[in-house]
Scaffold this active site. Structure first.
Site, short mmCIF file in Angstrom:
data_model
loop_
_atom_site.label_atom_id
_atom_site.label_comp_id
_atom_site.label_asym_id
_atom_site.label_seq_id
_atom_site.Cartn_x
_atom_site.Cartn_y
_atom_site.Cartn_z
N TYR A 1 6.73 -4.13 14.52
CA TYR A 1 7.65 -3.16 13.90
C TYR A 1 8.69 -2.92 15.18
CZ TYR A 1 4.77 -1.82 9.90
OH TYR A 1 4.02 -1.84 8.88
N PRO B 1 4.44 2.43 -1.17
CA PRO B 1 4.14 3.45 -2.42
C PRO B 1 5.43 4.08 -3.51
CG PRO B 1 4.21 4.61 -0.35
CD PRO B 1 4.28 3.21 -0.04
#
Length: 288
Positions: A64, A214
């Site tokens: 990341y 999610p």
């Protein structure tokens, strides 16, 4: 401590108690999960606020940024609070063009683990997930050589626990024959239910299942049903989607990401939202 963790506590292994409502740090990097954040001070504030709100489970990776997010976590939180668990992953690198490049050679995986240790300022990593598969899906290819490389580092004491990301039921079985698996991280949400069997197996075996995206990720969830349930409960659609996941399985742990303190607080509030049976029935019908 565990009684007051947001969303409750899950202990998938000795010495590893996670808050079921965690935080995913991916969005702290710049656009496309590449380069520095637009507002570094805000990024640091989000991490500190997450811990202040009781989060004891932060998901991250050295790819990341690359490196950026782990370095932000170190700057914001090191020395790390007692009970905070950092869950990282290996299996990819980033190209100069911001591409995501699979990096699954055993020696490279070991190098990635050491890079995570360096950038997080740790001697031992709590949990390392082996990321396999492609993009948002699974590949089904054997992972024995890769998982064995990480298991060797576990034996050396550089990793405490091992997990998997982007895997199938058969790959979980293959990995478990090599070393214990304490976490699985796959694409899963109220509208993407292809891994129902894997979620249920993780519950039966006390494995933490962390759904990535999610809330839909790069294509946020949109549904009239979700909006309707949220309006009826006086919550946001995002809070309802997160609450549905917490109630879907007792071993689901959430890692929603954000680069905003206000959005972080909104996500965390979902830990206290209890969905009635009729709302769950409506939401179950969204499965694609």
């Amino acid at each position: 401590m565990s009684e007051n963790l947001p969303g409750g506590a899950l202990t998938p292994a000795d010495g590893l108690t996670l808050s079921r409502m965690g935080y995913g740090a991916m969005q702290l990097a710049g656009p496309g999960v590449f380069g520095p954040p637009r507002d570094p001070e805000q990024a640091l504030a989000v991490l500190r606020e997450a811990v202040d709100l009781g989060v004891r489970h932060i998901d991250t990776s050295d790819f990341y940024g690359p490196f950026v997010v782990n370095e932000l976590i170190r700057e914001a939180l090191h020395p790390y609070p007692q009970g905070l668990h950092l869950v990282t992953k290996v299996g990819a690198r980033r190209g100069a063009d911001r591409s995501w490049i699979p990096a699954l050679e055993p020696d490279d995986l070991k190098a990635q683990v050491r890079e995570n240790l360096e950038h997080l300022g740790l001697d031992v990593l709590d949990v390392v997930n082996l990321r396999v598969g492609v993009a948002e899906g699974t590949s089904g290819e054997p992972l024995g050589a890769q998982f064995t490389a990480l298991a060797e580092l576990r034996q050396e004491g550089l990793i405490q626990h091992l997990g998997l990301s982007n895997v199938t039921l058969d790959q979980l079985t293959e990995a478990q024959a090599i070393a214990p698996v304490v976490t699985v991280q796959n694409l899963y949400n109220v509208a993407n239910r292809q891994d129902d069997a894997l979620v249920d197996r993780c519950a039966a075996e006390n494995i933490a299942f962390a759904p990535f995206f999610p809330l839909g990720g790069f294509t946020p969830l949109q549904s009239d049903t979700l909006d309707s349930v949220a309006a009826r409960l006086g919550a946001s659609p995002q809070q309802v989607a997160l609450a549905w996941l917490l109630q879907r399985s007792p071993t689901i742990v959430l890692i929603p990401g954000t680069s905003s303190v206000a959005h972080l607080r909104e996500n965390m509030a979902a830990a206290d939202l209890k969905l009635p049976a009729d709302a769950i029935e409506e939401l179950d019908g969204l499965a694609s």
